[in-house]
Structures are given as structure tokens and as C-alpha cells.
Design a protein around this motif. Sequence first.
Motif, PDB file in Angstrom:
ATOM      1  N   ALA A  15       0.830  -1.213   0.000  1.00 55.58           N
ATOM      2  CA  ALA A  15       0.000   0.000   0.000  1.00 55.58           C
ATOM      3  C   ALA A  15       0.861   1.257   0.000  1.00 55.58           C
ATOM      4  CB  ALA A  15      -0.942  -0.010   1.201  1.00 55.58           C
ATOM      5  N   ALA A  16       1.952   1.251   0.749  1.00 62.36           N
ATOM      6  CA  ALA A  16       2.834   2.421   0.796  1.00 62.36           C
ATOM      7  C   ALA A  16       3.504   2.655  -0.557  1.00 62.36           C
ATOM      8  CB  ALA A  16       3.885   2.243   1.896  1.00 62.36           C
ATOM      9  N   ALA A  32       6.823  -3.623  -3.799  1.00 62.39           N
ATOM     10  CA  ALA A  32       5.679  -4.009  -2.960  1.00 62.39           C
ATOM     11  C   ALA A  32       5.971  -5.172  -2.015  1.00 62.39           C
ATOM     12  CB  ALA A  32       4.488  -4.342  -3.853  1.00 62.39           C
ATOM     13  N   ASP A  33       6.836  -6.092  -2.418  1.00 61.20           N
ATOM     14  CA  ASP A  33       7.121  -7.269  -1.590  1.00 61.20           C
ATOM     15  C   ASP A  33       8.456  -7.192  -0.853  1.00 61.20           C
ATOM     16  OD1 ASP A  33       4.715  -8.525  -2.395  1.00 61.20           O
ATOM     17  OD2 ASP A  33       5.677  -9.196  -4.250  1.00 61.20           O
ATOM     18  N   ALA A  34       9.149  -6.082  -0.977  1.00 58.78           N
ATOM     19  CA  ALA A  34      10.478  -5.943  -0.373  1.00 58.78           C
ATOM     20  C   ALA A  34      10.379  -5.426   1.066  1.00 58.78           C
ATOM     21  CB  ALA A  34      11.321  -4.984  -1.202  1.00 58.78           C
ATOM     22  N   PRO A  35      11.333  -5.771   1.912  1.00 64.97           N
ATOM     23  CA  PRO A  35      11.344  -5.224   3.268  1.00 64.97           C
ATOM     24  C   PRO A  35      11.861  -3.787   3.317  1.00 64.97           C
ATOM     25  CG  PRO A  35      13.146  -6.774   2.992  1.00 64.97           C
ATOM     26  CD  PRO A  35      12.336  -6.816   1.720  1.00 64.97           C
ATOM     27  N   HIS A  36      12.616  -3.385   2.279  1.00 71.09           N
ATOM     28  CA  HIS A  36      13.169  -2.029   2.182  1.00 71.09           C
ATOM     29  C   HIS A  36      12.956  -1.544   0.747  1.00 71.09           C
ATOM     30  CE1 HIS A  36      15.956   1.373   2.697  1.00 71.09           C
ATOM     31  NE2 HIS A  36      16.415   1.052   1.492  1.00 71.09           N
ATOM     32  N   THR A  37      12.444  -0.334   0.616  1.00 73.33           N
ATOM     33  CA  THR A  37      12.179   0.245  -0.701  1.00 73.33           C
ATOM     34  C   THR A  37      12.691   1.673  -0.715  1.00 73.33           C
ATOM     35  OG1 THR A  37      10.264  -1.165  -1.092  1.00 73.33           O
ATOM     36  CG2 THR A  37      10.310   0.919  -2.282  1.00 73.33           C
ATOM     37  N   GLU A  38      13.200   2.093  -1.879  1.00 73.52           N
ATOM     38  CA  GLU A  38      13.690   3.460  -2.023  1.00 73.52           C
ATOM     39  C   GLU A  38      13.041   4.140  -3.211  1.00 73.52           C
ATOM     40  OE1 GLU A  38      17.917   4.036  -1.938  1.00 73.52           O
ATOM     41  OE2 GLU A  38      18.189   2.540  -0.346  1.00 73.52           O
ATOM     42  N   PHE A  39      12.644   5.384  -2.974  1.00 73.33           N
ATOM     43  CA  PHE A  39      12.139   6.260  -4.019  1.00 73.33           C
ATOM     44  C   PHE A  39      13.096   7.423  -4.147  1.00 73.33           C
ATOM     45  CE2 PHE A  39       8.220   4.187  -2.753  1.00 73.33           C
ATOM     46  CZ  PHE A  39       7.552   4.012  -3.954  1.00 73.33           C
ATOM     47  N   SER A  40      13.091   8.048  -5.323  1.00 75.73           N
ATOM     48  CA  SER A  40      13.905   9.228  -5.556  1.00 75.73           C
ATOM     49  C   SER A  40      13.004  10.394  -5.943  1.00 75.73           C
ATOM     50  CB  SER A  40      14.907   8.960  -6.685  1.00 75.73           C
ATOM     51  OG  SER A  40      15.626  10.134  -6.985  1.00 75.73           O
ATOM     52  N   SER A  41      13.369  11.557  -5.441  1.00 71.70           N
ATOM     53  CA  SER A  41      12.706  12.799  -5.819  1.00 71.70           C
ATOM     54  C   SER A  41      13.787  13.858  -5.930  1.00 71.70           C
ATOM     55  CB  SER A  41      11.658  13.197  -4.781  1.00 71.70           C
ATOM     56  OG  SER A  41      11.054  14.421  -5.141  1.00 71.70           O
ATOM     57  N   GLY A  42      14.400  13.911  -7.091  1.00 69.50           N
ATOM     58  CA  GLY A  42      15.531  14.829  -7.240  1.00 69.50           C
ATOM     59  C   GLY A  42      16.703  14.337  -6.412  1.00 69.50           C
ATOM     60  N   SER A  43      17.225  15.191  -5.552  1.00 66.80           N
ATOM     61  CA  SER A  43      18.381  14.810  -4.745  1.00 66.80           C
ATOM     62  C   SER A  43      17.991  14.201  -3.394  1.00 66.80           C
ATOM     63  CB  SER A  43      19.273  16.037  -4.511  1.00 66.80           C
ATOM     64  OG  SER A  43      18.566  17.000  -3.756  1.00 66.80           O
ATOM     65  N   ASP A  49      10.619   1.188   5.133  1.00 74.33           N
ATOM     66  CA  ASP A  49      11.100  -0.023   5.783  1.00 74.33           C
ATOM     67  C   ASP A  49       9.956  -0.681   6.543  1.00 74.33           C
ATOM     68  OD1 ASP A  49      14.014  -0.167   5.277  1.00 74.33           O
ATOM     69  OD2 ASP A  49      14.009   1.784   6.272  1.00 74.33           O
ATOM     70  N   THR A  50      10.005  -2.009   6.593  1.00 77.42           N
ATOM     71  CA  THR A  50       9.008  -2.755   7.353  1.00 77.42           C
ATOM     72  C   THR A  50       9.418  -2.825   8.825  1.00 77.42           C
ATOM     73  OG1 THR A  50      10.132  -4.852   6.971  1.00 77.42           O
ATOM     74  CG2 THR A  50       8.433  -4.194   5.353  1.00 77.42           C
ATOM     75  N   GLU A  51       8.487  -3.251   9.645  1.00 76.12           N
ATOM     76  CA  GLU A  51       8.773  -3.444  11.067  1.00 76.12           C
ATOM     77  C   GLU A  51       9.914  -4.442  11.247  1.00 76.12           C
ATOM     78  OE1 GLU A  51       6.516  -4.781  15.197  1.00 76.12           O
ATOM     79  OE2 GLU A  51       5.378  -4.724  13.336  1.00 76.12           O
ATOM     80  N   ALA A  52       9.968  -5.477  10.405  1.00 71.42           N
ATOM     81  CA  ALA A  52      11.032  -6.481  10.512  1.00 71.42           C
ATOM     82  C   ALA A  52      12.410  -5.846  10.331  1.00 71.42           C
ATOM     83  CB  ALA A  52      10.810  -7.591   9.487  1.00 71.42           C
ATOM     84  N   VAL A  53      12.531  -4.900   9.418  1.00 68.18           N
ATOM     85  CA  VAL A  53      13.809  -4.213   9.228  1.00 68.18           C
ATOM     86  C   VAL A  53      14.166  -3.439  10.492  1.00 68.18           C
ATOM     87  CG1 VAL A  53      14.991  -2.373   7.953  1.00 68.18           C
ATOM     88  CG2 VAL A  53      13.660  -4.096   6.717  1.00 68.18           C
ATOM     89  N   MET A  54      13.196  -2.730  11.035  1.00 66.96           N
ATOM     90  CA  MET A  54      13.467  -1.950  12.251  1.00 66.96           C
ATOM     91  C   MET A  54      13.886  -2.854  13.404  1.00 66.96           C
ATOM     92  SD  MET A  54      13.334   1.003  11.191  1.00 66.96           S
ATOM     93  CE  MET A  54      13.766   1.708  12.766  1.00 66.96           C
TER      94      MET A  54
END
Length: 141
Positions: A15-16, A32-43, A49-54
Amino acid sequence: MKLDAISIITADMSAAVQFYSSLGLDLVDGGADAPHTEFSSGSLRLLLDTEAVMLSIDPEWTWPTGGHKMSLAFDCTTAEAVDTTFAQLTAGSAGGAGSDPVAGVVHEPWDAFWGQRYAVVSDPDDNYVDLFAALGSPAQQ
């Protein structure tokens, strides 16, 4: 030193990812299925991150309680774009016909006294996301 990234913990990565993709951010890693995801917006990067990563970083980590967690603000460039983006996120059209809304309504678009068209939605984890643009003419302010 410079600010490089903002990190958000999410209970629902799928959803995020849909929500932040709907805002036009570029997905550069994860998904969508990853524990860590990155987006870019310029610089600037937006990290999810999911709770499991934390918990892998801090085994005593717990979800924040007691109110509003954080807010992000997106410059939509024009007042019309604020209205359009708000409508797409809250009516479900960002995901296609018949899809569920990707954002909750916090405050519908209005012409704020400080000279901006402004709206506030919530992401799937109830973080606030402000949509804004400068109002064009002094008569609109």
C-alpha cells in the motif's frame, strides 16, 4: 553534510509503494514485496522499511504512539494540480478505474490565508502528506 533521505516505517509495504508511486516519486529499489524500498525525488530519497527491518536494527523498537507521527509536503506547482492530485489519491483513480483510494482525507483542498492552495491526505500508515501550490494572482490570495 546534507540531508539525503527521509525514512518511513510501514505496516503495509504494498500500500505504501502504491501511495508514493501515485505521488510521482521514482521507485529506484525494492517494491511491494520488499522489506526495504527506495524512491527518488531529485536529490532527496524516501525510504520505506518494514517493522522487521526496524527490529533487525533495534530488537526493542516499537511503533510510535500518542499522535501524529510526521508530515511530508509536496509542491504540486499549480492550484489545479493540488485539486487533481487530491482527487486521484482519495477517489481511487490513481490506481485505475474501480480501485480503492490510496489516501485518506485529512483536509480537502482550500485556499489558505498564506497564499497557497493546500490539501492534506494521509498515507497508508496515517502519516500526513500536504499537497500545495502557490496561488497565481493576488486576487486569489
